[in-house]
Write an enzyme that holds these catalytic residues in place. Structure first.
Site, PDB file in Angstrom:
ATOM      1  N   GLU A 270      15.764  56.532  71.678  1.00 17.05           N
ATOM      2  CA  GLU A 270      14.541  56.565  70.866  1.00 17.05           C
ATOM      3  C   GLU A 270      13.467  55.701  71.530  1.00 17.05           C
ATOM      4  O   GLU A 270      13.605  54.479  71.557  1.00 17.05           O
ATOM      5  CB  GLU A 270      14.778  55.967  69.488  1.00 17.05           C
ATOM      6  CG  GLU A 270      15.789  56.605  68.591  1.00 17.05           C
ATOM      7  CD  GLU A 270      15.835  55.844  67.260  1.00 17.05           C
ATOM      8  OE1 GLU A 270      15.164  56.284  66.323  1.00 17.05           O
ATOM      9  OE2 GLU A 270      16.508  54.796  67.190  1.00 17.05           O
TER      10      GLU A 270
ATOM     11  N   HIS B 279      20.085  53.028  64.301  1.00 18.79           N
ATOM     12  CA  HIS B 279      18.767  53.667  64.334  1.00 18.79           C
ATOM     13  C   HIS B 279      17.689  52.587  64.368  1.00 18.79           C
ATOM     14  O   HIS B 279      17.852  51.502  63.806  1.00 18.79           O
ATOM     15  CB  HIS B 279      18.590  54.565  63.108  1.00 18.79           C
ATOM     16  CG  HIS B 279      17.388  55.450  63.180  1.00 18.79           C
ATOM     17  ND1 HIS B 279      16.119  55.001  62.875  1.00 18.79           N
ATOM     18  CD2 HIS B 279      17.251  56.756  63.529  1.00 18.79           C
ATOM     19  CE1 HIS B 279      15.264  55.995  63.028  1.00 18.79           C
ATOM     20  NE2 HIS B 279      15.922  57.065  63.430  1.00 18.79           N
TER      21      HIS B 279
END
Length: 251
Positions: free
Chosen positions: A167, A94
């Site tokens: 992302e 992430h």
């Protein structure tokens, strides 16, 4: 046909008691069978999550893991610990892990290999920052991340297991916005990259999520794109009613 995966990443939010309340609230709402819903909670709530959702159609996930099975790694959680709880997914790489905790691609590669070895499906996150986007290096950056993170990992090991979440870091908290066309363009690029790295069959099987300020108001537009197979959702997944709307976006 790729079944959409809508995953709620709670990040560092919700106590165990709040998790129980969320699940109780969610069970009173409509949960579509047309998508796979997944809740990704802090480690402290994973036992409650797996136990309370055991007989439901909702999957569970962890936000991180270490690649070793046991040992002197204070503060870390191993893949076999997650597997023992019945966890389905784990987020690897992430943007907050990459930037705040300085996790590099060599480490992430080990984590992905370890997750696959323990039959936990990795959600591999990738994406470029604002400087990289504005200098037109976004494809180069994402390709480098994916190639390094999947280095040495065979097609048979990731078939039907790997999920990739794109992302756009440049569009998170910067005042910039990523359009659904921006998202589609990058997700298509990722799918084509997987086809070059492995095969078209593998590329066509991998679910590619979008993770950039997804909310009930924009998810239908995002999910209408050909190469977007789901969403990795942050804040909009923290309330049961909002999460239910995300899961039922097509209704």
């Amino acid at each position: 046909m790729r079944k959409p995966l809508i995953a709620g990443n709670w990040k560092m939010n919700k106590t165990d008691g709040e998790t129980k309340q969320f699940i109780n609230d969610l069970k009173c709402l409509d949960i579509s069978d047309n998508v796979e819903a997944c809740i990704i909670s802090p480690f402290t709530s994973l036992k409650t999550l797996t136990e309370d959702l055991r007989n439901s159609n909702i999957s569970t996930g962890a936000q991180n893991m270490y690649y070793e099975e046991c040992g002197a790694f204070t503060g870390e959680v191993s893949p076999n610990m997650l597997k023992d709880l019945g966890i389905d997914y784990v987020i690897i790489g992430h943007s907050e892990r990459r930037t705040i905790f300085k996790e590099d691609d060599e480490l992430l590669n080990k984590k992905i290999a370890s997750a696959l070895k323990h039959d936990i499906k990795p959600i591999l996150c990738c994406g470029e920052n604002l400087e990289q986007r504005e200098s037109n290096r976004h494809e180069e950056v994402v390709e480098s991340q994916i190639r390094l993170d999947l280095k040495g990992i065979n097609e048979k090991d990731i078939m039907s297991k790997l999920v990739i979440a794109y992302e756009p870091i440049w569009a998170i908290g910067t005042g910039k916005t990523a359009s659904s066309d921006d998202a589609q363009s990058m997700c298509k690029f990722i799918r084509n990259l997987l086809s070059k790295m492995y095969s078209k069959d593998l590329a066509d099987s991998v679910r590619i999520q979008y993770g950039g300020s997804v909310k009930p108001e924009n998810i239908l537009d995002i999910m209408s794109k050909e190469d977007i197979d789901g969403a990795l959702v942050g804040g909009a997944s923290l309330e049961a009613e909002s999460f239910s709307k995300l899961i039922n976006y097509g209704k």
